[in-house]
Each structure stands twice: as C-alpha cells, then as structure tokens.
Design a protein around this motif. Structure first.
Motif, mmCIF file in Angstrom:
data_model
loop_
_atom_site.group_PDB
_atom_site.id
_atom_site.type_symbol
_atom_site.label_atom_id
_atom_site.label_comp_id
_atom_site.label_asym_id
_atom_site.label_seq_id
_atom_site.Cartn_x
_atom_site.Cartn_y
_atom_site.Cartn_z
ATOM 1 N N MET A 147 42.603 34.355 47.539
ATOM 2 C CA MET A 147 41.797 35.220 46.674
ATOM 3 C C MET A 147 41.624 34.535 45.339
ATOM 4 O O MET A 147 42.578 34.348 44.580
ATOM 5 N N THR A 172 34.274 33.828 38.803
ATOM 6 C CA THR A 172 35.644 34.353 38.712
ATOM 7 C C THR A 172 36.512 33.417 37.864
ATOM 8 O O THR A 172 37.256 33.869 36.973
ATOM 9 N N THR A 221 43.698 44.364 41.835
ATOM 10 C CA THR A 221 42.362 43.756 41.950
ATOM 11 C C THR A 221 41.400 44.372 40.947
ATOM 12 O O THR A 221 40.606 43.665 40.299
ATOM 13 N N TYR A 226 43.426 34.120 37.844
ATOM 14 C CA TYR A 226 44.209 34.845 36.849
ATOM 15 C C TYR A 226 45.582 34.196 36.682
ATOM 16 O O TYR A 226 46.067 34.020 35.556
ATOM 17 N N THR A 237 39.587 42.239 38.048
ATOM 18 C CA THR A 237 38.131 42.113 38.112
ATOM 19 C C THR A 237 37.452 42.763 36.905
ATOM 20 O O THR A 237 36.558 42.164 36.282
ATOM 21 N N SER A 268 40.280 35.502 42.617
ATOM 22 C CA SER A 268 40.551 36.267 41.388
ATOM 23 C C SER A 268 42.035 36.194 41.027
ATOM 24 O O SER A 268 42.389 35.999 39.856
ATOM 25 N N TYR A 269 42.909 36.315 42.040
ATOM 26 C CA TYR A 269 44.345 36.218 41.765
ATOM 27 C C TYR A 269 44.719 34.804 41.347
ATOM 28 O O TYR A 269 45.514 34.609 40.417
ATOM 29 N N LEU A 325 47.655 46.706 45.632
ATOM 30 C CA LEU A 325 46.592 45.705 45.730
ATOM 31 C C LEU A 325 45.305 46.187 45.060
ATOM 32 O O LEU A 325 44.646 45.437 44.322
#
Lengths: 546, 227
Positions: free
Chosen positions: A406, A454, B101, A412, B105, A408-409, B97
């Motif tokens: 993922m 992202t 998320t 980050y 986001t 985004s994770y 989760l």
C-alpha cells in the motif's frame, strides 16, 4: 337370557316364490296390462324385478315390506330351523305368560297397522299409475322437441344408464323446455321427481357454464327455479342480498394532477401505439470498427517503424520541468542518498524505460548506490530489466528495500521516518530496515496519477526539504503538472516528447518517435471524421427516431 | 528464444481481441491473472510475512516478539471473523485499517494538495514573481488570471446549491445566475483538462502498442536471420 315369547313369529319362505320357475312378471293382473310403457321397460330392469313380482301379488309396490313376504310361508315347517327353536315356538303357542300376552298384543296391533298400510299403499299405487299415464300423454306432445334437441348433439351433463333408459322410453330430453314441461308435470311421482332433478341439475350446470351465464340478463335479481324443484327448495331473492350500487364520490383533481394524469395517459397510449418492426442494423458495428481501426493502426505503425528513411536524425526540445530533472541527475554526487520508488506495471514499462534510461545513465555517472522500493509486485523485476537495458547492471549498486503493497502506508512511513525528530527508543529491530537518514532526493517512477500523487502528498507535507522528482507516463503527466507549478516537486518528465528531449542519441528513438507521430496523426484524423460523421449505435438510432 | 516465442504468442493472443472476445484472449488474460496472483503471494511472503513476522518470532528477542503480538492479534481477528459466530471480532482490525487509511489519505489530500494548490494560485499574483521569474511579466499575469478564472469556474460548476426565488413561491429554485455563468466557464476548463487526460491515455496506449509491434518485428527478424 331373553325371556321374550316368539308367539306370532312366523318363518319366512323367501325361496318358494323364487324357485317355482315361473316368471313373476306374468303374474301381473290383466287390469294392469295397459300400464304405460314405463313399467314395461321396468320389467326388463333387473334392479326392479322384485318390484314387479310383488306388484302382481297385489302387494304394495313401495316400499317393499318384508312382512308381506313373511305371510307367504305361514304354517309350513321350516327345514332349516333347529329343533330347539321349534320347541320354543310350540311352547309359546300353548303356554301363556305375561310376556307372551304382551307380545301377542303387539303382534295383533302390528297386523292391524299392516292392513291399514296396505290399503293406503294400494291407493297410492293407483294414483301413481294414473299420473304416469297423464305424463305419458304429455310426453307424446314433447316427443318432437326432444328428438330435435337430441339431434342437435348437445351432450348431457350426467346420464346414468337407468335414467337414460327411462328418458329414451318416454322420449324425454333434458334440452326440452324445462320450464314449460315442469309446469305441466305436477305431481309427486318418482318419475317426475327424477326428471325434475335431472333438469335441475342441467340448470345448475348451465349456471356454472360462464358462456351460458353471460347470456343471462344483467339485471336478473332472482334465481328462476322450476316449480318442481321449488317444491323442495326456496326461492332465493338475490336482490336483498346483493349490495346496492353506491355512487362513486367525485374526485377533486388539481390542475397539476390533471396534467400528470394526462401525461401518464399519453405515455400509456404511446406505449401501445403500433410501431414498425425493428430492422436489423446493416451498418458498421463497434466490433467491425474496432477491428478496422486496429488493423489500420497496426499497418501504419509497422510501416513507420520498419521502413527506413534516409534521415533518422531526431531533435527534441526540453521543457523546464524535464530540464530540471536532468540537471538534478547531473548534479548528484557519489555520496548522495537516493531513493527510487517504482510504481508502474509491466504494460507501461516501455514508456517508463524510454524516459528513465537516460536519467539512470546520468545518475550512474555520479552516484554509486541507490535504494529502491516498489509498490507493484513486479517492480523489482522491472527495475532490473531497466538496468539491463541501460547497461548498468555492474556499475550501479542497488539496495532493495522491498515490496510495499500500500503506497499510502509506505509513503507515510518513509516520510515520517525521514522527518521525525525523535525515534522510538525500543522500536523493533526489523523496523530499522527503513533508512532514517534524510534522502538526498526521491525519484518516483509511476504509471498513473494515484501512485505518484500519494508519494508527493506525504513527502511534501512531512519532509518538505526532500527534493521530489517524478517520472511518469503521459497519462499521468497532465494531472501532476500542477504540483510542478506549485513547487511541490522539483522536476517532472512524462511521455514521449520528454523522452526525445532527454537524449536524441539513443538508437531506437527515431523509429519510435516516427511511429508515435504517425499514430497521433491517424488518431486525429479518425477523431475528426467521427465528429463529422458520427456512427450511431442501433439503440440510439431508434431512440433518436422516436 | 523460448521465452521470445512465449512472449510472441501471448502478445498475439492479446491482440486477437481485435476480432472479438475469443478463447485465446481469455486464455492469455487468465494466465496473466493467475501468474500475477501467484507471484504476489510469494512476494508478500518473502518481503513481508517472513522478515516482519516469522523471523522476529523465531529468532528475535523477547522485545521483538512482543511487538509481533500486535499484528498477530489483528491477523487472527480477521481470520476468526470469517466464521459467522465470531464476525464481530473482525471489526477491530477493519476499524483500525479504515481509520488509519482515512487519516493518512485525508491528511495527505488536505496538506499535500488542497492547501499547497490554493497557495500556488494566490502566489501567482505576487508581483515579485512576475518580474523575477523568467519570461515576460504580462505572460505571467495572463497565466495567473487564466488560472484564477479556471479555479473559480471549476468550483462554480460543482456548486449545486439552489436558491428559492423571492418573487414567486411556485417556481422551482435555481442556481444563482453568477454561479451559472461561472459554471459555464468552468465547463470549458473541465473539458480541456479531460481532453488532456484523454490525449495522455491515448499516448501511453500508443507507446505500448509501438513497443509490442517493435518486439514482434525484431523477433521475426531474428528468427529469419536478420539483425
């Protein structure tokens, strides 16, 4: 033990009359020889043989009295009676006791009643015969009508064999005018009862038949039952039972509601309106258009790729965004900590490789080592293929940080790790794989907008000092350009024009560029033609006609 | 050579979709899906499950093992939730989760896109930038104006608020005229943006097709002794 006296009880000789060999029907008196043919037909009926036999002896016809038969064998010894029973009978005749007297009185009363009953039954029988003769006369008049109705072939509802024989004998038909005939056939004889019952059944059957029911007048309020049937039934007045017609309340309809109702009615009428049958579409179908376009594009691209022209020179122009990317790659030193993020699929590797090859070759000139991570499963394989195509498998060291499912994770985590001023004191050992030193630069290779943005969002927010450079396909370039305009990314390269601008010395580029130009021209022509001469889908065509 | 033949066959199978959906196209598509799923499973085990879960559990310190208990508990909860009797248990990891998320986001979108983009629009009207940036100042001013009109027009196009007319209660409420006019301008910008995106998508697809045709041509050329 029963103490009743059997005085007066006489044995029954049923077998005598049956065994004498003479036909009991011959015993009919001469006076009854002119009986209506109905009884003659009954003679042949086995079920009614006993009836005729006892009629000849002057016994009442109906009901058959078993006591009448008992009298026939009076005084004669009975061979089948046991001895003890005979003794009892003889004793009962000679001795007199209280019970025997009572029994004798009862027997005497029964005999007197039997005589009265005999007389009344005889008179009833005579009236029956008289009425049957009258009915016979009446039935002769209806004979013609009955034959006509029989010839019409209408089936009967319920025809038992015995009833059919009676009807045939008297030339009766259920289709004759039941009302008229039953009005005339007054009486309570068995025959009339049967006939009226049968015709009543026919009427019920007719009432159950919807086709015949529809012929009835609508305003019928009472059931018309024949008089014969009405003797045992009551006239049903339906008028009082049926609910009276209530006047419907008037609707109060506003103008808007009326308009809506009119529209609904118009729609319903339009739906029911006849339309011409749908003719099969003989024009171009999307399937054919797709095939023709694919074939045309393949032929033109093949010609542009493989037909060599005298001049294969290529001169491209570099935009500021791609120029900034190339300048950064040229300025990297050997100690630069560089992170490559691979976020593209294998299908887009051709375009990414065209863009990334000159950049990587430039980076390899100054930097000895790069760290890579990938958010697509095949990212690692694709990067090694890129190194292979650029000829950098030996010259550039690669630290593989692994697969991050993922983005985004991952973005980050990396951005937070790179910018965090404090670290977890007891963080697990495996988390130390993530480099904590700030990167000298991040190069993102992405095939879509989502993958690139992202990383841009996270790093531009959490690690704004880390320079971000983006190398994406042409489909993501226009959407990422605002980030270049806003200064969030330091350099951006996308699509074939920027690849040509990077280096025009790559051998394969001229043919690629020529084919690319040819394909773009073909598509512009096709789009123009489709705008001028739109091809309508069959369904849209029908709808447009309507 | 063998893999070249395989690649050629798979390419032709995919391109056979031009004549319609057929067995060869479906075969190649299913093959890709299956290979990708299998490869991804191996990749996840190799890069995630083994180094971050099993390895600390087997050879790590007690401190590392305690850390592993957190993902272990969440994973077991997800597995157990597949049984209807224990489906409630799965809400904990799913909520964890979803919340994480959403936080990442939304935080990224707000602080990484909306605020920087708004600031860029405002800074485009900075006179210092007009004269210090390369190029002519009037071009910069024109760019800033077009950018402002585009932003306002696009935001107006997506403004769906309605206002009831004061003079008449029977007529349906409608958008204010100013919003309607700016929305029409925004339609133009949206159309241009979507056209640019479509051109980019076509360009990418065209380059992929060029690459495949080039691959087939080079393979056939090698097959018959060419260069």
């Amino acid at each position: 033990m029963c103490q009743a006296s059997l005085a007066g009880v006489e044995p029954i000789h049923l077998t005598e009359s049956l065994d004498n060999g003479q036909d009991d029907r011959d015993l009919l008196p001469q006076a009854d020889a002119d009986l209506p043919s109905l009884l003659e037909s009954l003679k042949g009926d086995d079920d009614l043989s006993d009836f005729s036999a006892h009629e000849g002896e002057g016994q009442p016809s109906l009901p058959l009295d078993i006591e009448a038969l008992e009298g026939e064998g009076e005084g004669e010894p009975e061979p089948d009676v046991p001895e003890w029973l005979n003794r009892i009978r003889q004793r009962a005749q000679t001795e007199s006791d209280s019970m025997g007297e009572i029994t004798q009185k009862i027997t005497a009363a029964k005999d007197s009643l039997g005589d009265d009953k005999e007389e009344s039954q005889r008179s009833e029988f005579n009236s029956l015969i008289k009425k049957i003769q009258e009915v016979d006369d009446q039935s002769d008049n209806d004979h013609a009508k009955a034959e006509e109705s029989n010839e019409s072939g209408q089936p009967e509802v319920t025809d038992a064999d015995w009833l059919r024989r009676i009807r045939d004998k008297y030339h009766l038909s259920p289709d004759t005018d039941s009302q008229e005939s039953l009005n005339e056939r007054t009486g309570d004889s068995l025959l009339q009862w049967l006939v009226s019952l049968e015709e009543g059944g026919n009427q019920i059957a007719e009432a159950a038949d919807p086709s015949k029911t529809s012929e009835l007048p609508e305003d019928t309020h009472e059931v018309d039952i024949s008089p014969a049937v009405s003797e045992t039934t009551q006239e049903i007045a339906l008028e009082s039972k049926r609910p009276s017609k209530q006047k419907a309340p008037e609707l109060s309809v506003s103008r808007e509601e009326q308009v809506g109702a009119d529209q609904l009615a118009a729609i319903i009428i339009d739906e029911k309106a006849p339309r011409p049958a749908r003719t099969p579409d003989t024009g171009f179908r999307p399937h054919n258009i797709r095939f023709l376009m694919g074939l045309l594009l393949t032929v033109i691209l093949s010609m542009a790729l493989f037909l060599r022209t005298p001049s294969d020179s290529l001169r491209g122009t570099q935009q500021p965004n791609s120029l900034a990317l190339m300048n950064w790659a040229e300025s990297l030193s050997a100690e630069s900590n560089l992170l490559l993020v691979l976020d593209y699929q294998a299908g887009y590797s051709a375009e990414i490789e065209l863009l990334a090859k000159p950049i990587l070759m430039t980076i390899a000139e100054g930097t000895r080592e790069v760290s890579i991570l990938y958010t697509s499963p095949s990212g690692g394989l694709l990067f090694h293929r890129l190194l292979d195509k650029a000829g950098l498998t030996e010259g550039l060291g690669v630290i593989d940080l692994g697969y991050y499912p993922m983005e985004s994770y991952g973005a980050y985590g990396f951005a937070n790790q790179a910018s965090s001023k404090w670290q977890l004191r007891n963080q697990p050992e495996f988390s130390k794989n993530i480099p904590t030193d700030p990167f000298g630069g991040i190069l993102i290779l992405a095939d879509a907008y989502e993958g690139g943005v992202t990383w841009i969002e996270q790093f531009s927010t959490l690690a704004p000092d880390t320079p971000i450079y983006v190398l994406v396909t042409a489909q993501a370039g226009p959407q990422l350009t605002p980030y270049w305009e806003s200064g969030q990314i330091r350099g951006l390269a996308s699509g074939m024009p920027d690849a040509v601008g990077f280096d025009n010395q790559v051998v394969t580029l001229p043919s690629h560029w020529r084919a690319y130009q040819a394909g773009v021209i073909v598509m512009i022509i096709v789009l123009t033609i489709s705008l001028l001469f739109p091809i309508q889908q069959p369904q849209q065509h029908q709808w447009g006609k309507r | 050579m063998v893999w070249g033949v395989v690649g050629l066959l798979l390419t032709v199978m995919i391109l056979s979709y031009l004549i319609g959906d057929n067995f060869f196209f479906r075969f190649a598509a299913y093959l890709f899906v299956g290979v990708t799923a299998g490869f991804m499973t191996v990749l996840i085990i190799k890069h995630l499950v083994w180094p971050y879960f099993f390895q600390p559990l087997i050879s790590g310190t007690w401190h590392d093992r305690l850390w592993v208990l957190i993902p272990l508990a969440l994973a077991i909860s997800l597995v157990v939730s597949q049984f209807s009797r224990w489906s409630v248990v799965g809400r904990v990891p799913l909520a964890f989760l979803a919340g994480l998320t959403a936080a990442i986001t939304i935080g990224g979108a707000v602080f990484g896109t909306i605020i920087p983009q708004l600031r860029a629009v405002v800074e485009a009207f900075d006179p210092v930038r007009w004269y210090q940036s390369p190029g002519r100042p009037w071009v910069r001013i024109a760019e800033a104006l077009v950018m402002l009109i585009g932003v306002v027009g696009t935001l107006s196009y997506f403004h769906f608020g309605l206002r009831r007319r004061q003079d008449s209660d029977t007529q349906a409420p409608e958008r204010p005229r100013v919003i309607q006019t700016l929305g029409k301008v925004g339609e133009v910008f949206i159309g241009v943006a979507l056209g640019a995106v479509f051109a980019g998508v076509f360009s990418t697809a065209l380059l992929a097709m060029i690459d495949r045709i080039m691959f087939i041509g080079q393979f056939v050329s090698r097959l018959f002794g060419g260069r």
